[in-house]
Design a protein around this motif. Structure first.
Motif, PDB file in Angstrom:
ATOM      1  N   ASP A 110      20.832  -4.058  19.069  1.00 48.26           N
ATOM      2  CA  ASP A 110      22.262  -3.795  19.159  1.00 48.26           C
ATOM      3  C   ASP A 110      22.849  -3.261  17.852  1.00 48.26           C
ATOM      4  O   ASP A 110      23.713  -2.375  17.857  1.00 48.26           O
ATOM      5  N   TYR A 111      22.443  -3.869  16.750  1.00 44.91           N
ATOM      6  CA  TYR A 111      23.072  -3.568  15.459  1.00 44.91           C
ATOM      7  C   TYR A 111      22.014  -3.213  14.427  1.00 44.91           C
ATOM      8  O   TYR A 111      20.921  -3.797  14.424  1.00 44.91           O
ATOM      9  N   TRP A 112      22.393  -2.304  13.517  1.00 50.25           N
ATOM     10  CA  TRP A 112      21.466  -1.814  12.495  1.00 50.25           C
ATOM     11  C   TRP A 112      22.121  -1.778  11.129  1.00 50.25           C
ATOM     12  O   TRP A 112      23.323  -1.545  11.002  1.00 50.25           O
ATOM     13  N   GLY A 113      21.287  -1.987  10.100  1.00 50.09           N
ATOM     14  CA  GLY A 113      21.728  -1.766   8.739  1.00 50.09           C
ATOM     15  C   GLY A 113      21.528  -0.313   8.334  1.00 50.09           C
ATOM     16  O   GLY A 113      21.036   0.498   9.119  1.00 50.09           O
ATOM     17  N   GLN A 114      21.889  -0.019   7.095  1.00 44.06           N
ATOM     18  CA  GLN A 114      21.833   1.354   6.611  1.00 44.06           C
ATOM     19  C   GLN A 114      20.472   1.714   6.018  1.00 44.06           C
ATOM     20  O   GLN A 114      20.191   2.890   5.786  1.00 44.06           O
ATOM     21  N   GLY A 115      19.638   0.717   5.774  1.00 44.31           N
ATOM     22  CA  GLY A 115      18.297   0.950   5.272  1.00 44.31           C
ATOM     23  C   GLY A 115      18.182   0.815   3.767  1.00 44.31           C
ATOM     24  O   GLY A 115      19.158   0.993   3.035  1.00 44.31           O
ATOM     25  N   THR A 116      16.968   0.489   3.320  1.00 48.72           N
ATOM     26  CA  THR A 116      16.675   0.419   1.896  1.00 48.72           C
ATOM     27  C   THR A 116      15.303   1.059   1.656  1.00 48.72           C
ATOM     28  O   THR A 116      14.364   0.834   2.425  1.00 48.72           O
ATOM     29  N   GLN A 117      15.211   1.859   0.616  1.00 45.09           N
ATOM     30  CA  GLN A 117      13.991   2.617   0.350  1.00 45.09           C
ATOM     31  C   GLN A 117      12.957   1.745  -0.348  1.00 45.09           C
ATOM     32  O   GLN A 117      13.255   1.087  -1.351  1.00 45.09           O
ATOM     33  N   VAL A 118      11.744   1.787   0.169  1.00 44.79           N
ATOM     34  CA  VAL A 118      10.598   1.155  -0.481  1.00 44.79           C
ATOM     35  C   VAL A 118       9.577   2.243  -0.780  1.00 44.79           C
ATOM     36  O   VAL A 118       9.164   2.970   0.127  1.00 44.79           O
ATOM     37  N   THR A 119       9.213   2.367  -2.038  1.00 44.60           N
ATOM     38  CA  THR A 119       8.226   3.359  -2.456  1.00 44.60           C
ATOM     39  C   THR A 119       7.082   2.649  -3.159  1.00 44.60           C
ATOM     40  O   THR A 119       7.305   1.922  -4.134  1.00 44.60           O
ATOM     41  N   VAL A 120       5.875   2.867  -2.638  1.00 39.91           N
ATOM     42  CA  VAL A 120       4.676   2.257  -3.226  1.00 39.91           C
ATOM     43  C   VAL A 120       3.847   3.373  -3.846  1.00 39.91           C
ATOM     44  O   VAL A 120       3.288   4.204  -3.142  1.00 39.91           O
ATOM     45  N   SER A 121       3.801   3.388  -5.153  1.00 38.03           N
ATOM     46  CA  SER A 121       3.127   4.486  -5.853  1.00 38.03           C
ATOM     47  C   SER A 121       2.757   4.043  -7.264  1.00 38.03           C
ATOM     48  O   SER A 121       3.468   3.249  -7.888  1.00 38.03           O
ATOM     49  N   SER A 122       1.656   4.586  -7.747  1.00 42.01           N
ATOM     50  CA  SER A 122       1.250   4.325  -9.131  1.00 42.01           C
ATOM     51  C   SER A 122       1.789   5.417 -10.056  1.00 42.01           C
ATOM     52  O   SER A 122       1.577   5.361 -11.266  1.00 42.01           O
ATOM     53  N   LYS A 143       0.850  -1.190   0.000  1.00 45.19           N
ATOM     54  CA  LYS A 143       0.000   0.000   0.000  1.00 45.19           C
ATOM     55  C   LYS A 143       0.891   1.247   0.000  1.00 45.19           C
ATOM     56  O   LYS A 143       2.032   1.189   0.462  1.00 45.19           O
ATOM     57  N   PRO A 144       0.363   2.368  -0.455  1.00 45.74           N
ATOM     58  CA  PRO A 144       1.166   3.603  -0.415  1.00 45.74           C
ATOM     59  C   PRO A 144       1.676   3.929   0.990  1.00 45.74           C
ATOM     60  O   PRO A 144       2.788   4.453   1.131  1.00 45.74           O
ATOM     61  N   GLU A 145       0.919   3.584   2.003  1.00 44.73           N
ATOM     62  CA  GLU A 145       1.349   3.869   3.377  1.00 44.73           C
ATOM     63  C   GLU A 145       2.494   2.979   3.844  1.00 44.73           C
ATOM     64  O   GLU A 145       3.027   3.174   4.946  1.00 44.73           O
ATOM     65  N   ASP A 146       2.868   1.996   3.055  1.00 44.72           N
ATOM     66  CA  ASP A 146       4.050   1.189   3.360  1.00 44.72           C
ATOM     67  C   ASP A 146       5.344   1.876   2.908  1.00 44.72           C
ATOM     68  O   ASP A 146       6.438   1.378   3.178  1.00 44.72           O
ATOM     69  N   THR A 147       5.216   2.982   2.203  1.00 48.63           N
ATOM     70  CA  THR A 147       6.389   3.716   1.737  1.00 48.63           C
ATOM     71  C   THR A 147       7.231   4.186   2.915  1.00 48.63           C
ATOM     72  O   THR A 147       6.726   4.854   3.824  1.00 48.63           O
ATOM     73  N   ALA A 148       8.500   3.808   2.911  1.00 47.95           N
ATOM     74  CA  ALA A 148       9.397   4.134   4.021  1.00 47.95           C
ATOM     75  C   ALA A 148      10.791   3.613   3.695  1.00 47.95           C
ATOM     76  O   ALA A 148      10.973   2.856   2.735  1.00 47.95           O
ATOM     77  N   VAL A 149      11.742   4.009   4.513  1.00 47.41           N
ATOM     78  CA  VAL A 149      13.046   3.348   4.523  1.00 47.41           C
ATOM     79  C   VAL A 149      12.937   2.183   5.497  1.00 47.41           C
ATOM     80  O   VAL A 149      12.506   2.354   6.635  1.00 47.41           O
ATOM     81  N   TYR A 150      13.316   1.001   5.018  1.00 45.37           N
ATOM     82  CA  TYR A 150      13.223  -0.205   5.829  1.00 45.37           C
ATOM     83  C   TYR A 150      14.612  -0.591   6.333  1.00 45.37           C
ATOM     84  O   TYR A 150      15.566  -0.644   5.550  1.00 45.37           O
TER      85      TYR A 150
END
Length: 121
Positions: free
Chosen positions: A109-121, A86-93
């Motif tokens: 304790d530990y984190w990754g750098q993130g990956t962008q997810v964009t939900v859009s038509s 859904k569009p509301e799932d758009t975020a950096v994961y």
């Protein structure tokens, strides 16, 4: 050196699917709880899903039934299969690792750098 590297993000249409991966190294993966969190623009980072070392899984209500978290201990990798996006799932994961089960991002304790997810038509 601990590393968590996310991949698999991108642009997808509403109703589509994506599979995120998080490859890890530098800690004993099989003993760790792994979580996925996300942060939308202007919002706080929030819990999405987690999988314990026992393989028990937990999901935020907003993604329950649509997202599936899994892990491959032989590859030190955790996955997030995202369906019916859904569009509301758009975020950096972000993926994160913790030495014990936890939902609160402050405990991880530990984190990754993130990956962008964009939900859009």
């Amino acid at each position: 050196q601990v590393q968590l590297v996310e991949s698999g993000g991108g642009l997808v249409q509403p109703g589509g699917s994506l599979r995120l991966s998080c490859a890890t190294s530098g800690f004993t993966f099989i003993n760790y709880a792994m979580g996925w969190f996300r942060q939308a623009p202007g919002k706080e980072r929030e819990f999405v899903a987690a999988i314990w070392s026992t393989l028990r899984t937990n999901y935020a209500d907003s993604v329950k039934g649509r997202f599936t978290i899994s892990r491959n201990n032989a590859k030190n990798t955790v996955y997030l299969q995202m369906n019916s996006l859904k569009p509301e799932d758009t975020a950096v994961y972000y993926c994160a690792a913790n030495s014990r089960p936890a939902y609160d991002l402050k405990e991880y304790d530990y984190w990754g750098q993130g990956t962008q997810v964009t939900v859009s038509s």
